[in-house]
Design an enzyme around this catalytic site. Structure first.
Site, PDB file in Angstrom:
ATOM      1  N   SER A 113      -4.860  13.182 -36.782  1.00  0.00           N
ATOM      2  CA  SER A 113      -4.958  12.734 -38.170  1.00  0.00           C
ATOM      3  C   SER A 113      -6.297  12.073 -38.491  1.00  0.00           C
ATOM      4  CB  SER A 113      -3.788  11.810 -38.464  1.00  0.00           C
ATOM      5  OG  SER A 113      -3.727  11.526 -39.830  1.00  0.00           O
ATOM      6  N   HIS A 114      -6.237  10.810 -38.859  1.00  0.00           N
ATOM      7  CA  HIS A 114      -7.422  10.077 -39.311  1.00  0.00           C
ATOM      8  C   HIS A 114      -8.147   9.384 -38.158  1.00  0.00           C
ATOM      9  CE1 HIS A 114      -3.729   7.881 -39.199  1.00  0.00           C
ATOM     10  NE2 HIS A 114      -4.429   6.802 -38.910  1.00  0.00           N
ATOM     11  N   ASP A 278      -8.053  13.178 -45.262  1.00  0.00           N
ATOM     12  CA  ASP A 278      -8.309  12.731 -43.883  1.00  0.00           C
ATOM     13  C   ASP A 278      -8.538  13.899 -42.926  1.00  0.00           C
ATOM     14  OD1 ASP A 278      -5.689  13.660 -43.811  1.00  0.00           O
ATOM     15  OD2 ASP A 278      -5.152  12.280 -42.189  1.00  0.00           O
ATOM     16  N   ASP A 280      -6.769  15.721 -40.904  1.00  0.00           N
ATOM     17  CA  ASP A 280      -5.916  16.911 -40.907  1.00  0.00           C
ATOM     18  C   ASP A 280      -5.398  17.281 -42.294  1.00  0.00           C
ATOM     19  OD1 ASP A 280      -4.334  14.628 -40.955  1.00  0.00           O
ATOM     20  OD2 ASP A 280      -2.624  15.648 -40.057  1.00  0.00           O
ATOM     21  N   ASP A 282      -3.627  15.605 -44.661  1.00  0.00           N
ATOM     22  CA  ASP A 282      -2.370  15.186 -45.283  1.00  0.00           C
ATOM     23  C   ASP A 282      -2.493  13.899 -46.096  1.00  0.00           C
ATOM     24  OD1 ASP A 282      -2.613  13.591 -43.067  1.00  0.00           O
ATOM     25  OD2 ASP A 282      -0.635  14.029 -42.233  1.00  0.00           O
ATOM     26  N   ARG A 283      -3.567  13.133 -45.889  1.00  0.00           N
ATOM     27  CA  ARG A 283      -3.713  11.895 -46.662  1.00  0.00           C
ATOM     28  C   ARG A 283      -4.596  12.114 -47.884  1.00  0.00           C
ATOM     29  NH1 ARG A 283      -4.058   6.667 -42.728  1.00  0.00           N
ATOM     30  NH2 ARG A 283      -2.179   7.175 -41.592  1.00  0.00           N
ATOM     31  N   LYS A 377       3.134  15.195 -45.822  1.00  0.00           N
ATOM     32  CA  LYS A 377       2.389  14.706 -46.966  1.00  0.00           C
ATOM     33  C   LYS A 377       1.209  15.647 -47.177  1.00  0.00           C
ATOM     34  CE  LYS A 377       0.265  11.173 -44.043  1.00  0.00           C
ATOM     35  NZ  LYS A 377       1.124  10.495 -43.073  1.00  0.00           N
TER      36      LYS A 377
HETATM   37  C1  G1P Z   1       0.447   5.342 -39.853  1.00  0.00           C
HETATM   38  C2  G1P Z   1       0.903   4.979 -41.245  1.00  0.00           C
HETATM   39  C3  G1P Z   1       2.157   5.742 -41.601  1.00  0.00           C
HETATM   40  C4  G1P Z   1       1.896   7.236 -41.449  1.00  0.00           C
HETATM   41  C5  G1P Z   1       1.349   7.532 -40.068  1.00  0.00           C
HETATM   42  C6  G1P Z   1       0.933   8.989 -39.924  1.00  0.00           C
HETATM   43  O1  G1P Z   1       1.444   5.020 -38.912  1.00  0.00           O
HETATM   44  O2  G1P Z   1       1.132   3.588 -41.358  1.00  0.00           O
HETATM   45  O3  G1P Z   1       2.551   5.424 -42.913  1.00  0.00           O
HETATM   46  O4  G1P Z   1       3.072   7.973 -41.663  1.00  0.00           O
HETATM   47  O5  G1P Z   1       0.206   6.726 -39.797  1.00  0.00           O
HETATM   48  O6  G1P Z   1      -0.071   9.331 -40.828  1.00  0.00           O
HETATM   49  P1  G1P Z   1       1.418   3.675 -38.037  1.00  0.00           P
HETATM   50  O7  G1P Z   1       0.107   3.652 -37.311  1.00  0.00           O
HETATM   51  O8  G1P Z   1       1.496   2.542 -39.015  1.00  0.00           O
HETATM   52  O9  G1P Z   1       2.622   3.777 -37.143  1.00  0.00           O
HETATM   53 ZN    ZN Z   2      -3.366  12.858 -41.383  1.00  0.00          ZN
END
Ligand code: G1P
Ligand code: ZN
Length: 544
Positions: A113-114, A278, A280, A282-283, A377
């Site tokens: 992801s990010h 982000d 991948d 999804d954000r 998302k």
């Molecule tokens: C974080 C975000 C959560 C999201 C997840 C995946 O998880 O807070 O809302 O679904 O990334 O993108 P966390 O690191 O808080 O467990």
């Molecule tokens: Zn992501």
């Protein structure tokens, strides 16, 4: 083609977190590490043998190698058909859509992801079920259990396949379809949104925007959809070429990491609208001219305006938000007379509600919004939703949000993250809060009276499954809240997240600065958790 059976030893640390298994690249590169996890997926999801698997990732370092490994192992495990994005690429929401559209047995998405990429960065892998959504806990636990006892995995003695040409290939008895990663997704977006109307908005010459792909996966998606299909000026998409280390950056669309696009929304040449996505895809982050839309507000505005959007004009069934997300959408749901669900953090908890048609829109404060069109998302979807809304309402982003506050009240919101703290200290802090819970109700803290204090537990209304220990919630009688939880996606130490929310119904007071409004709650929250003494941190790492 020869199938090889390789002896291996189980690893003890392959339990998926909030969103799949995430580790440093070097951990995944260790002999057998990726293979063990992948074999555990094939062993647990037995319908993949003879079935169809979707595969792709966000293009970060090790994506290409991992895709080749997974394809060889799929063929050796009897997967009949693999649909893989060209270059091994698929954004997370696009993968979700493809899993659904082609009636498959699920997909493997490679992404952290990010989180930063590159050889020293993070890598990740997750399995999505045939509904297109992240595997629910029952499935991830079964995969994890398998990783604990695995003794061998199967692969093929074969060369890498050509991932760069769109074509259908065969590998042993397996058909491998290398597809355009964007086409199915773009077609889905065209069904949901009024592309002609958005095109006219760009053609008017009165509207300019920028989209920051942050050197990550949404570059090709955004360029095709925004610039080629919708007629936005070339150059609208910045940082649009995916790179293995995201240009050395941190591909997280928030005010800190996406500062480049934020800067384009102020000053004399400011654009009317800006957004970022982000690693991948999804954000999303949504910005107007000199204006930031909190993700919680974005969800609420979408719910209140869904009737303006083609794909949702028939009405929405209900909405859901993760527990720490502000209660702004709750007020919209109340006004619309629809259900609003509060779920634990993580997109997987929305899946059942979407499948059962209990909800249409859902979101998280962590820059995630989405709908029933996929089971992840979806960053670019949110951007197109806003673009469509701007084209219909012919108002600025700021005007739309301010009108929303005037009607529903404003939920001021901020999140403090303390990253990379000592794990024991973090656990100690949460235990300390847990111990304080019984004494809190009705207590008064700096003028705020506690209404309820608990450790959030969720019972899924569809399948009855219970998820406990999902974060400490302290609600005050005036609608304010403090929430604490530990991140489930980090790869080093622990991350404490403190979520703060204050409700302001008075129109005259809704345009204040967030930081000033939140200050008293910040003090209560940091004192109550003894953050400084327990973690040694005076300040959070990131404030969003
Ligand atoms: C974080 C975000 C959560 C999201 C997840 C995946 O998880 O807070 O809302 O679904 O990334 O993108 P966390 O690191 O808080 O467990
Ligand atoms: Zn992501």
């Amino acid at each position: 083609m020869e199938i090889l059976t390789i002896a291996t030893q189980a690893f003890s640390d392959q339990r998926p977190g909030t969103s799949g298994l995430r580790k440093k690249v070097s951990v995944f590169q260790a002999p057998h590490y990726l293979e063990n996890f992948v074999q555990s997926i094939y062993d647990t999801r037995t319908d993949l043998a003879g079935g169809t698997l979707v595969l792709g990732g966000d293009g970060r370092y090790y994506n290409r190698q991992a895709v080749q490994i997974i394809i060889r192992m799929a063929a050796a495990n009897g997967v009949a058909r693999i649909i893989v994005g060209q270059g091994g690429l698929l954004s997370t929401p696009a993968a979700s859509g493809i899993i659904r559209k082609h009636g498959t047995n699920g997909g493997i998405i490679l992404s952290a992801s990010h989180n930063p990429g590159g050889p020293d960065g993070d890598f990740g892998i997750k399995f999505n079920t045939p509904n297109g959504g992240p595997a629910p806990e029952g499935v991830t636990e079964a995969i994890f259990a398998r990783t604990r006892e695995i003794t061998e995995y199967r692969t093929l003695a074969s060369k890498d396949i050509d991932l760069d040409t769109i074509a259908t290939l065969s590998l042993g008895n397996t058909r491998v379809e290398v597809i355009d990663p964007v086409a199915d997704y773009a077609a889905l977006m065209e069904q949901l949104f009024d592309f002609k109307r958005i095109h006219r908005l760009f053609d008017s010459g009165l509207f300019r925007m920028h989209f920051d792909a942050m050197h990550a996966i949404t570059g090709p998606y955004a360029r095709r959809i925004l610039e080629e299909m919708l007629g936005a000026e070339p150059g609208t998409v910045i940082n649009g070429i995916p790179s293995e280390d995201f240009g050395g950056g941190h591909p997280d669309p928030n005010l800190v990491h996406a500062h480049e696009v934020v800067a384009l929304t102020s000053g004399r040449n400011a654009v009317d609208f800006a957004a970022a996505s982000d690693g991948d895809g999804d954000r999303n982050m949504i910005l107007g001219r000199d204006f930031f839309v909190t993700p919680s507000d974005s969800l609420a505005v979408m719910a209140a305006n869904a009737h303006h959007i083609k794909g949702y004009s028939g009405g929405i069934n209900g909405v859901a938000r993760s527990m720490p997300t502000s209660q702004a959408v709750d007020r919209v749901a109340e006004a619309l007379g629809i259900d609003c669900f509060e779920t634990p953090t993580g997109w997987k908890f929305f899946g059942n509600l979407l499948d059962a048609k209990r909800i249409t829109l859902c979101g998280e404060e962590s820059f995630g919004t989405g709908s029933d069109h996929v089971r992840e998302k979806d960053g670019l979807w949110a951007v197109l939703f806003w673009l469509n809304l701007l084209a219909v309402r012919k108002q600025s982003v700021k005007e739309i949000v301010q009108e929303h506050w005037r009607r529903f009240g404003r939920n001021f919101y901020t999140r403090y993250d303390y990253e990379g703290i000592d794990t024991e200290a973090a656990n100690g802090l949460m235990a300390h809060l847990q111990a304080r819970l019984p004494d809190l109700p009705e207590a008064t803290l700096d003028g705020y009276t506690v209404d309820y204090a608990d450790n959030f537990a969720y019972t899924d209304p569809v399948d009855g499954s219970v998820s406990k220990n999902q974060g400490i919630r302290i609600g005050f009688t005036d609608g304010s809240r403090i929430v604490y939880r530990l991140s489930g996606t980090g790869t080093a130490g622990a991350t404490l997240r403190v979520y703060l929310e204050a409700f302001e119904p008075d129109r005259e007071k809704q345009d204040q600065e967030t930081a000033a409004v939140m200050q008293p709650l910040v003090e209560i929250a940091t004192d109550m958790a003894e953050i400084e003494t327990r973690t040694g941190r005076k300040q959070p790492t990131v404030i969003t």
